[in-house]
Motif scaffolding. Structure first.
Motif, PDB file in Angstrom:
ATOM      1  N   LEU A   1     -10.203   1.986  11.611  1.00  0.00           N
ATOM      2  CA  LEU A   1     -10.142   2.718  10.345  1.00  0.00           C
ATOM      3  C   LEU A   1      -8.835   2.442   9.616  1.00  0.00           C
ATOM      4  CD1 LEU A   1     -11.711   6.140  11.357  1.00  0.00           C
ATOM      5  CD2 LEU A   1     -12.707   4.406   9.859  1.00  0.00           C
ATOM      6  N   SER A   2      -7.747   2.335  10.340  1.00  0.00           N
ATOM      7  CA  SER A   2      -6.453   2.033   9.718  1.00  0.00           C
ATOM      8  C   SER A   2      -6.477   0.667   9.062  1.00  0.00           C
ATOM      9  CB  SER A   2      -5.329   2.071  10.752  1.00  0.00           C
ATOM     10  OG  SER A   2      -5.203   3.366  11.268  1.00  0.00           O
ATOM     11  N   VAL A   3      -7.037  -0.309   9.750  1.00  0.00           N
ATOM     12  CA  VAL A   3      -7.124  -1.658   9.179  1.00  0.00           C
ATOM     13  C   VAL A   3      -8.035  -1.637   7.960  1.00  0.00           C
ATOM     14  CG1 VAL A   3      -7.963  -4.000   9.608  1.00  0.00           C
ATOM     15  CG2 VAL A   3      -6.561  -2.847  11.316  1.00  0.00           C
ATOM     16  N   ALA A   4      -9.166  -0.952   8.052  1.00  0.00           N
ATOM     17  CA  ALA A   4     -10.091  -0.870   6.919  1.00  0.00           C
ATOM     18  C   ALA A   4      -9.407  -0.234   5.722  1.00  0.00           C
ATOM     19  CB  ALA A   4     -11.340  -0.073   7.307  1.00  0.00           C
ATOM     20  N   GLY A   5      -8.627   0.816   5.967  1.00  0.00           N
ATOM     21  CA  GLY A   5      -7.896   1.462   4.874  1.00  0.00           C
ATOM     22  C   GLY A   5      -6.866   0.545   4.266  1.00  0.00           C
ATOM     23  N   SER A   6      -6.219  -0.260   5.099  1.00  0.00           N
ATOM     24  CA  SER A   6      -5.213  -1.202   4.609  1.00  0.00           C
ATOM     25  C   SER A   6      -5.848  -2.277   3.752  1.00  0.00           C
ATOM     26  CB  SER A   6      -4.490  -1.860   5.783  1.00  0.00           C
ATOM     27  OG  SER A   6      -3.812  -0.885   6.529  1.00  0.00           O
ATOM     28  N   VAL A   7      -7.024  -2.753   4.154  1.00  0.00           N
ATOM     29  CA  VAL A   7      -7.702  -3.778   3.375  1.00  0.00           C
ATOM     30  C   VAL A   7      -8.077  -3.223   2.010  1.00  0.00           C
ATOM     31  CG1 VAL A   7      -9.776  -5.205   3.245  1.00  0.00           C
ATOM     32  CG2 VAL A   7      -8.515  -5.049   5.390  1.00  0.00           C
ATOM     33  N   ALA A   8      -8.617  -2.008   1.994  1.00  0.00           N
ATOM     34  CA  ALA A   8      -8.999  -1.406   0.712  1.00  0.00           C
ATOM     35  C   ALA A   8      -7.779  -1.225  -0.182  1.00  0.00           C
ATOM     36  CB  ALA A   8      -9.692  -0.070   0.950  1.00  0.00           C
ATOM     37  N   ALA A   9      -6.676  -0.763   0.380  1.00  0.00           N
ATOM     38  CA  ALA A   9      -5.462  -0.584  -0.412  1.00  0.00           C
ATOM     39  C   ALA A   9      -4.927  -1.920  -0.888  1.00  0.00           C
ATOM     40  CB  ALA A   9      -4.402   0.166   0.400  1.00  0.00           C
ATOM     41  N   ALA A  10      -5.101  -2.966  -0.074  1.00  0.00           N
ATOM     42  CA  ALA A  10      -4.598  -4.290  -0.439  1.00  0.00           C
ATOM     43  C   ALA A  10      -5.361  -4.866  -1.623  1.00  0.00           C
ATOM     44  CB  ALA A  10      -4.682  -5.222   0.757  1.00  0.00           C
ATOM     45  N   ASP A  11      -6.585  -4.406  -1.838  1.00  0.00           N
ATOM     46  CA  ASP A  11      -7.381  -4.889  -2.956  1.00  0.00           C
ATOM     47  C   ASP A  11      -6.960  -4.271  -4.287  1.00  0.00           C
ATOM     48  OD1 ASP A  11      -8.856  -6.409  -1.210  1.00  0.00           O
ATOM     49  OD2 ASP A  11     -10.523  -4.995  -1.094  1.00  0.00           O
ATOM     50  N   ARG A  12      -6.137  -3.250  -4.229  1.00  0.00           N
ATOM     51  CA  ARG A  12      -5.715  -2.553  -5.441  1.00  0.00           C
ATOM     52  C   ARG A  12      -4.297  -2.961  -5.819  1.00  0.00           C
ATOM     53  NH1 ARG A  12      -5.909   3.332  -3.797  1.00  0.00           N
ATOM     54  NH2 ARG A  12      -5.482   2.475  -1.755  1.00  0.00           N
ATOM     55  N   PRO A  13      -3.993  -2.979  -7.137  1.00  0.00           N
ATOM     56  CA  PRO A  13      -2.607  -3.249  -7.539  1.00  0.00           C
ATOM     57  C   PRO A  13      -1.682  -2.158  -7.002  1.00  0.00           C
ATOM     58  CG  PRO A  13      -4.098  -3.295  -9.431  1.00  0.00           C
ATOM     59  CD  PRO A  13      -4.880  -2.779  -8.269  1.00  0.00           C
TER      60      PRO A  13
ATOM     61  N   LEU B   1      -2.862   1.777  -7.070  1.00  0.00           N
ATOM     62  CA  LEU B   1      -3.786   2.279  -8.080  1.00  0.00           C
ATOM     63  C   LEU B   1      -4.859   3.127  -7.405  1.00  0.00           C
ATOM     64  CD1 LEU B   1      -4.847   1.773 -11.166  1.00  0.00           C
ATOM     65  CD2 LEU B   1      -6.524   0.375  -9.982  1.00  0.00           C
ATOM     66  N   TYR B   2      -5.101   4.311  -7.926  1.00  0.00           N
ATOM     67  CA  TYR B   2      -6.191   5.164  -7.450  1.00  0.00           C
ATOM     68  C   TYR B   2      -7.439   4.725  -8.201  1.00  0.00           C
ATOM     69  CZ  TYR B   2      -2.827   8.273  -5.230  1.00  0.00           C
ATOM     70  OH  TYR B   2      -1.854   8.802  -4.419  1.00  0.00           O
ATOM     71  N   SER B   3      -8.311   4.009  -7.540  1.00  0.00           N
ATOM     72  CA  SER B   3      -9.452   3.405  -8.231  1.00  0.00           C
ATOM     73  C   SER B   3     -10.483   4.421  -8.716  1.00  0.00           C
ATOM     74  CB  SER B   3     -10.124   2.370  -7.330  1.00  0.00           C
ATOM     75  OG  SER B   3     -10.533   2.969  -6.115  1.00  0.00           O
ATOM     76  N   ASP B   4     -10.459   5.631  -8.190  1.00  0.00           N
ATOM     77  CA  ASP B   4     -11.460   6.637  -8.571  1.00  0.00           C
ATOM     78  C   ASP B   4     -10.967   7.619  -9.635  1.00  0.00           C
ATOM     79  OD1 ASP B   4      -9.613   7.806  -6.832  1.00  0.00           O
ATOM     80  OD2 ASP B   4     -11.114   9.002  -5.785  1.00  0.00           O
ATOM     81  N   TYR B   5      -9.857   7.334 -10.305  1.00  0.00           N
ATOM     82  CA  TYR B   5      -9.239   8.297 -11.229  1.00  0.00           C
ATOM     83  C   TYR B   5     -10.145   8.711 -12.379  1.00  0.00           C
ATOM     84  CZ  TYR B   5      -8.182   4.286 -14.270  1.00  0.00           C
ATOM     85  OH  TYR B   5      -8.273   3.181 -15.072  1.00  0.00           O
TER      86      TYR B   5
ATOM     87  N   GLY C   1      -2.608  -2.756 -19.132  1.00  0.00           N
ATOM     88  CA  GLY C   1      -3.573  -3.743 -19.606  1.00  0.00           C
ATOM     89  C   GLY C   1      -4.817  -3.836 -18.748  1.00  0.00           C
ATOM     90  N   ASN C   2      -5.728  -4.682 -19.204  1.00  0.00           N
ATOM     91  CA  ASN C   2      -6.995  -4.848 -18.490  1.00  0.00           C
ATOM     92  C   ASN C   2      -6.818  -5.439 -17.099  1.00  0.00           C
ATOM     93  OD1 ASN C   2      -8.559  -3.756 -20.559  1.00  0.00           O
ATOM     94  ND2 ASN C   2      -8.710  -5.720 -21.606  1.00  0.00           N
ATOM     95  N   GLN C   3      -5.690  -6.100 -16.863  1.00  0.00           N
ATOM     96  CA  GLN C   3      -5.415  -6.642 -15.533  1.00  0.00           C
ATOM     97  C   GLN C   3      -4.763  -5.603 -14.625  1.00  0.00           C
ATOM     98  OE1 GLN C   3      -4.448  -8.342 -18.450  1.00  0.00           O
ATOM     99  NE2 GLN C   3      -6.364  -9.464 -18.328  1.00  0.00           N
ATOM    100  N   LEU C   4      -4.465  -4.433 -15.160  1.00  0.00           N
ATOM    101  CA  LEU C   4      -3.821  -3.356 -14.405  1.00  0.00           C
ATOM    102  C   LEU C   4      -2.557  -3.860 -13.712  1.00  0.00           C
ATOM    103  CD1 LEU C   4      -7.053  -1.687 -13.025  1.00  0.00           C
ATOM    104  CD2 LEU C   4      -5.575  -0.807 -14.845  1.00  0.00           C
ATOM    105  N   GLN C   5      -1.734  -4.528 -14.500  1.00  0.00           N
ATOM    106  CA  GLN C   5      -0.478  -5.099 -14.015  1.00  0.00           C
ATOM    107  C   GLN C   5       0.501  -3.968 -13.670  1.00  0.00           C
ATOM    108  OE1 GLN C   5       0.168  -8.410 -13.645  1.00  0.00           O
ATOM    109  NE2 GLN C   5       2.158  -7.893 -12.796  1.00  0.00           N
ATOM    110  N   PRO C   6       1.028  -3.921 -12.458  1.00  0.00           N
ATOM    111  CA  PRO C   6       2.020  -2.892 -12.117  1.00  0.00           C
ATOM    112  C   PRO C   6       3.230  -2.997 -13.040  1.00  0.00           C
ATOM    113  CG  PRO C   6       1.209  -3.961 -10.135  1.00  0.00           C
ATOM    114  CD  PRO C   6       0.703  -4.774 -11.302  1.00  0.00           C
ATOM    115  N   TYR C   7       3.709  -1.849 -13.494  1.00  0.00           N
ATOM    116  CA  TYR C   7       4.848  -1.770 -14.406  1.00  0.00           C
ATOM    117  C   TYR C   7       6.145  -1.715 -13.618  1.00  0.00           C
ATOM    118  CZ  TYR C   7       7.934   0.101 -18.023  1.00  0.00           C
ATOM    119  OH  TYR C   7       8.961   0.290 -18.909  1.00  0.00           O
ATOM    120  N   GLY C   8       7.147  -2.410 -14.099  1.00  0.00           N
ATOM    121  CA  GLY C   8       8.482  -2.362 -13.504  1.00  0.00           C
ATOM    122  C   GLY C   8       8.765  -3.555 -12.622  1.00  0.00           C
ATOM    123  N   LYS C   9      10.010  -4.032 -12.712  1.00  0.00           N
ATOM    124  CA  LYS C   9      10.419  -5.177 -11.890  1.00  0.00           C
ATOM    125  C   LYS C   9      10.748  -4.745 -10.466  1.00  0.00           C
ATOM    126  CE  LYS C   9      12.094  -7.740 -15.795  1.00  0.00           C
ATOM    127  NZ  LYS C   9      13.193  -8.247 -16.559  1.00  0.00           N
ATOM    128  N   ASP C  10      11.209  -3.497 -10.329  1.00  0.00           N
ATOM    129  CA  ASP C  10      11.507  -2.940  -9.017  1.00  0.00           C
ATOM    130  C   ASP C  10      11.326  -1.425  -9.115  1.00  0.00           C
ATOM    131  OD1 ASP C  10      13.916  -1.803 -10.107  1.00  0.00           O
ATOM    132  OD2 ASP C  10      14.962  -3.685  -9.695  1.00  0.00           O
TER     133      ASP C  10
END
Length: 164
Positions: free
Chosen positions: A12-24, A32-36, A127-136
């Protein structure tokens, strides 16, 4: 039995990590919370200086706390602010409607983890690419700076919209 349980937890931990890895992910680690958009609407807003129509949504924890009048909001509360450029309706020019998607921003409550920013973690995806904001991770100073005038309201501009 214990080995099976641990194997299940690991899977389950690995599955959760994979899902989180798919999100910006923002530079401070907030994904990103994909269900917002399925969360409950807390309130609409309009930002004149940006010409943006916005809706603020909240997860179940945040909505329950706002309905109960609980301040500060409890850990686990998450708010999303979704923004679109306001455009005049082509058939009814006195009305504005959402145009191009601009961004989604999140406020994540964890009083211990985000103690330096009023208990809130901030993230923005642009934007449509859901680019994370901020350099750090220092971008949160900008977010928190805007929210300091409403420190007495748990750093929230938004109130639960009232309806009959």
């Amino acid at each position: 039995m214990r080995k099976k349980f641990l194997a299940c937890v690991a899977a389950l931990s690995v599955a959760g990590s994979v899902a989180a890895a798919d999100r910006p992910v923002a530079p401070n680690g907030i994904a990103l919370y994909s269900d917002y958009l399925s969360w409950k609407v807390i309130a609409p807003s309009y930002r004149e200086d940006k010409g943006q129509i916005r809706i603020i949504t909240g997860n179940d924890t945040a909505v329950a706390a706002l309905r109960a009048g609980t301040k500060p909001l409890p850990d686990g509360s998450v708010l999303a602010k979704v923004a679109w450029k306001a455009e005049k309706h082509p058939s009814f020019p006195v009305a504005s409607e959402p145009g191009a998607f601009v961004q989604v921003e999140f406020m994540v409550k964890d009083a211990r983890k985000y103690k330096d920013t009023g208990g809130w973690g901030f993230a923005r995806f642009v934007g449509n690419q859901l680019q994370p904001y901020g350099k750090d991770s220092s971008f949160v100073a900008e977010c928190f700076g805007c929210h300091t005038p409403v420190a007495g309201n748990d750093y929230l501009f938004t109130k639960l919209v009232k309806v009959p």
